[in-house]
Design an enzyme around this catalytic site. Structure first.
Site, PDB file in Angstrom:
ATOM      1  N   GLN A 258      -4.954  20.940  -1.342  1.00  0.00           N
ATOM      2  CA  GLN A 258      -3.750  20.287  -0.862  1.00  0.00           C
ATOM      3  C   GLN A 258      -2.707  21.289  -0.398  1.00  0.00           C
ATOM      4  O   GLN A 258      -1.984  21.038   0.568  1.00  0.00           O
ATOM      5  CB  GLN A 258      -3.159  19.408  -1.967  1.00  0.00           C
ATOM      6  CG  GLN A 258      -3.984  18.187  -2.275  1.00  0.00           C
ATOM      7  CD  GLN A 258      -4.265  17.346  -1.045  1.00  0.00           C
ATOM      8  OE1 GLN A 258      -3.369  16.729  -0.482  1.00  0.00           O
ATOM      9  NE2 GLN A 258      -5.512  17.323  -0.610  1.00  0.00           N
ATOM     10  N   HIS A 261      -2.508  22.234   3.316  1.00  0.00           N
ATOM     11  CA  HIS A 261      -2.040  21.259   4.294  1.00  0.00           C
ATOM     12  C   HIS A 261      -0.766  21.722   4.980  1.00  0.00           C
ATOM     13  O   HIS A 261      -0.631  21.630   6.195  1.00  0.00           O
ATOM     14  CB  HIS A 261      -1.750  19.914   3.610  1.00  0.00           C
ATOM     15  CG  HIS A 261      -2.864  18.927   3.713  1.00  0.00           C
ATOM     16  ND1 HIS A 261      -3.318  18.434   4.902  1.00  0.00           N
ATOM     17  CD2 HIS A 261      -3.600  18.329   2.750  1.00  0.00           C
ATOM     18  CE1 HIS A 261      -4.290  17.576   4.684  1.00  0.00           C
ATOM     19  NE2 HIS A 261      -4.483  17.493   3.386  1.00  0.00           N
ATOM     20  N   GLU A 326       0.721  11.329  -5.008  1.00  0.00           N
ATOM     21  CA  GLU A 326      -0.167  10.777  -3.973  1.00  0.00           C
ATOM     22  C   GLU A 326      -1.612  10.777  -4.478  1.00  0.00           C
ATOM     23  O   GLU A 326      -2.301   9.762  -4.457  1.00  0.00           O
ATOM     24  CB  GLU A 326      -0.040  11.618  -2.705  1.00  0.00           C
ATOM     25  CG  GLU A 326      -0.961  11.182  -1.582  1.00  0.00           C
ATOM     26  CD  GLU A 326      -0.942  12.144  -0.413  1.00  0.00           C
ATOM     27  OE1 GLU A 326      -1.414  11.752   0.672  1.00  0.00           O
ATOM     28  OE2 GLU A 326      -0.489  13.294  -0.569  1.00  0.00           O
ATOM     29  N   HIS A 327      -2.087  11.939  -4.899  1.00  0.00           N
ATOM     30  CA  HIS A 327      -3.433  12.088  -5.454  1.00  0.00           C
ATOM     31  C   HIS A 327      -3.333  12.511  -6.917  1.00  0.00           C
ATOM     32  O   HIS A 327      -2.616  13.450  -7.233  1.00  0.00           O
ATOM     33  CB  HIS A 327      -4.230  13.173  -4.704  1.00  0.00           C
ATOM     34  CG  HIS A 327      -4.297  12.981  -3.213  1.00  0.00           C
ATOM     35  ND1 HIS A 327      -3.494  13.695  -2.340  1.00  0.00           N
ATOM     36  CD2 HIS A 327      -5.064  12.172  -2.456  1.00  0.00           C
ATOM     37  CE1 HIS A 327      -3.778  13.335  -1.099  1.00  0.00           C
ATOM     38  NE2 HIS A 327      -4.724  12.403  -1.137  1.00  0.00           N
ATOM     39  N   ASP A 360     -10.607  12.091   0.864  1.00  0.00           N
ATOM     40  CA  ASP A 360     -10.160  12.374   2.226  1.00  0.00           C
ATOM     41  C   ASP A 360     -11.207  11.994   3.263  1.00  0.00           C
ATOM     42  O   ASP A 360     -10.860  11.584   4.369  1.00  0.00           O
ATOM     43  CB  ASP A 360      -9.855  13.871   2.380  1.00  0.00           C
ATOM     44  CG  ASP A 360      -8.490  14.248   1.840  1.00  0.00           C
ATOM     45  OD1 ASP A 360      -7.701  13.331   1.539  1.00  0.00           O
ATOM     46  OD2 ASP A 360      -8.215  15.458   1.717  1.00  0.00           O
ATOM     47  N   GLU A 414      22.152 -27.554  -2.625  1.00  0.00           N
ATOM     48  CA  GLU A 414      22.374 -26.430  -1.713  1.00  0.00           C
ATOM     49  C   GLU A 414      23.239 -26.825  -0.515  1.00  0.00           C
ATOM     50  O   GLU A 414      23.401 -26.024   0.409  1.00  0.00           O
ATOM     51  CB  GLU A 414      21.018 -25.884  -1.237  1.00  0.00           C
ATOM     52  CG  GLU A 414      20.189 -25.280  -2.365  1.00  0.00           C
ATOM     53  CD  GLU A 414      18.845 -24.747  -1.889  1.00  0.00           C
ATOM     54  OE1 GLU A 414      18.459 -24.992  -0.725  1.00  0.00           O
ATOM     55  OE2 GLU A 414      18.175 -24.052  -2.686  1.00  0.00           O
ATOM     56  N   HIS A 419      17.938 -31.157   5.133  1.00  0.00           N
ATOM     57  CA  HIS A 419      16.741 -30.914   4.327  1.00  0.00           C
ATOM     58  C   HIS A 419      16.403 -32.156   3.495  1.00  0.00           C
ATOM     59  O   HIS A 419      15.247 -32.584   3.416  1.00  0.00           O
ATOM     60  CB  HIS A 419      16.969 -29.722   3.385  1.00  0.00           C
ATOM     61  CG  HIS A 419      16.781 -28.385   4.014  1.00  0.00           C
ATOM     62  ND1 HIS A 419      17.554 -27.948   5.064  1.00  0.00           N
ATOM     63  CD2 HIS A 419      15.901 -27.380   3.744  1.00  0.00           C
ATOM     64  CE1 HIS A 419      17.176 -26.730   5.406  1.00  0.00           C
ATOM     65  NE2 HIS A 419      16.166 -26.357   4.625  1.00  0.00           N
TER      66      HIS A 419
END
Length: 431
Positions: A258, A261, A326-327, A360, A414, A419
């Site tokens: 990693q 990267h 992330e991982h 990956d 409401e 309605h």
């Protein structure tokens, strides 16, 4: 790498930096927003300007989209062994997506009532495929193949061009094999804007997915709401929980996988073994010296690397859940028995023989994952990201008759008289 021990009096303060990874600098956010606005206003001319300015390539709008001749040329340039690897990855990723694909469902919770959901593919989606310092061929598969499995009819891919004005052959071949119907020679924030708003040449998409650099991430944030997005992803990161059974050579290799990267990628280790921590620290420089991208990996380890010594595995998992990586790798004995302790992670790799690069490329689950702690509320890219969900409601006359007075009461509470009337009017004659 920074080293933090659980019994260090300053540990809590030092851990804050891992819990709260740095936000995007405001100047980059503003610049990305400016690029997006210019493309929205000027279309093709702005795209041409940014192509030349950022990618050092001059293209006319008619050259934005890859031609069939370029696809054929790329196919010739890719080796048979690479083609086989790409085919295997597409098969594995597609199989997982099809298994995870939700199906229409209906049920009757009460007599006279049918409820359910329908799932329909989006019509046109955009997949961003990073180029930058490394062409991410695998991302072509982990985005486009999922969209195809979902049933999307128009799958647009954008990716930065090389200096010769062409797309990396392996990336292009993978895109076409995975099911891309159009490939655009665009990268960065301006590619995101072109997909979101369209230009005189290119038709807009309904949703944009895929990872990218900090400009891409901020461009996706800027267009969100006008189009859908999967997530706002930041720098790649891995966190390994390891005990005394872990092999330090394996752990060091996984951290470096990693770190290479990006200089702002994060590689972290939490271990209950001081001996392992020491061995990994000794192993890292040996493996680092053999890497072609050693300058990038070394900067990543120096800036964002960390080894944390935890009192026990429960503490290790608590730290990991706070970091929400992330991982996450579980390089520990009887790893499967500890999966229930994982609460926040984009993807979890279980055991000594499940390294992160497996995810990956080949395993099947998606590698487009939440980063920077966003695994607390984002999930991996998946087949549902390319589907629209529609609720289905059916009531018989008799069943509505049982309920319309309750509907009226809610509506009047409401102050929404129309309605109420919508339900009451069906039974006016009886009343």
């Amino acid at each position: 790498m920074k080293r933090i021990s659980w019994n260090d009096p300053n540990a809590a303060e030092e851990l804050k930096a891992l819990y709260n990874r740095p936000a995007c600098p405001r100047e980059i956010e503003e610049r990305a927003t400016q690029i997006v606005a210019k493309v929205r206003e000027e279309g093709d001319s702005a795209v041409c300007d940014f192509l030349e300015r950022f990618d050092k390539v001059a293209l006319t709008p008619s050259q934005f989209v890859v031609t069939e001749e370029e696809c054929a040329e790329a196919e010739q340039a890719v080796s048979e062994t690479a083609k086989q690897a790409i085919a295997t990855a597409i098969e594995h990723v597609t199989t997982f997506a099809e298994q995870a694909k939700p199906r229409d469902h209906f049920f009757s919770p009460r007599p006279g009532v049918t409820l359910g959901e329908r799932f329909l593919p989006m019509e046109r989606v955009g997949c961003y495929i990073p180029g930058g310092t490394a062409p991410l061929v695998s991302t072509a598969i982990h985005t486009v193949a999922i969209a195809r499995a979902a049933g999307v009819s128009s799958i647009v891919a954008t990716t930065p061009v090389m200096k010769n004005g062409k797309v990396n052959p392996s990336t292009l071949y993978a895109l076409k094999q995975a099911g891309a119907t159009e490939v655009w020679k665009l990268g960065g924030a301006y590619a995101v804007a072109a997909m979101a708003y369209g230009t005189q040449t290119l038709k807009k998409v309904d949703k944009i997915v895929g990872p990218g650099n900090i400009y891409v991430a901020n461009a996706k944030r800027a267009v969100y709401g006008y189009v859908g997005i999967d997530m706002v992803a930041g720098p790649s990161e891995v966190l390994i929980i390891a005990d005394e059974t872990a092999n330090p050579r394996y752990v060091a290799a996984d951290l470096l996988s990693q770190a290479e990267h990006d200089k702002i990628a994060a590689a972290m280790l939490i271990t209950t073994s001081e001996a392992l921590a020491k061995s990994v620290q000794e192993e890292l420089p040996r493996q680092l010296a053999a890497l072609p991208r050693q300058e990038i990996a070394a900067a990543s380890l120096e800036n964002n690397g960390a080894i944390l010594l935890a009192e026990d595995l429960d503490t290790a998992f608590d730290l990991a859940n706070r970091i929400a990586p992330e991982h996450l790798e579980l390089s520990i004995a009887d790893a499967f028995s500890h999966i229930g302790k994982v609460e926040n992670a984009g993807a979890c790799f279980v055991g000594h023989y499940s390294p992160e690069p497996l995810g990956d490329y080949f395993a099947g689950p998606n590698h487009v994952l939440p980063t920077s702690g966003t695994a607390r509320f984002f999930s991996p890219l998946n087949v549902e990201d390319f589907l629209k969900k529609t609720s289905i409601v059916y009531y018989s006359r008799e069943k509505l008759q049982e309920s319309y007075r309750d509907i009226e009461r809610f509506a009047l509470a409401e102050h929404l008289d129309a309605h109420a009337r919508s339900a009451v009017i069906r039974f006016e004659d009886e009343n």
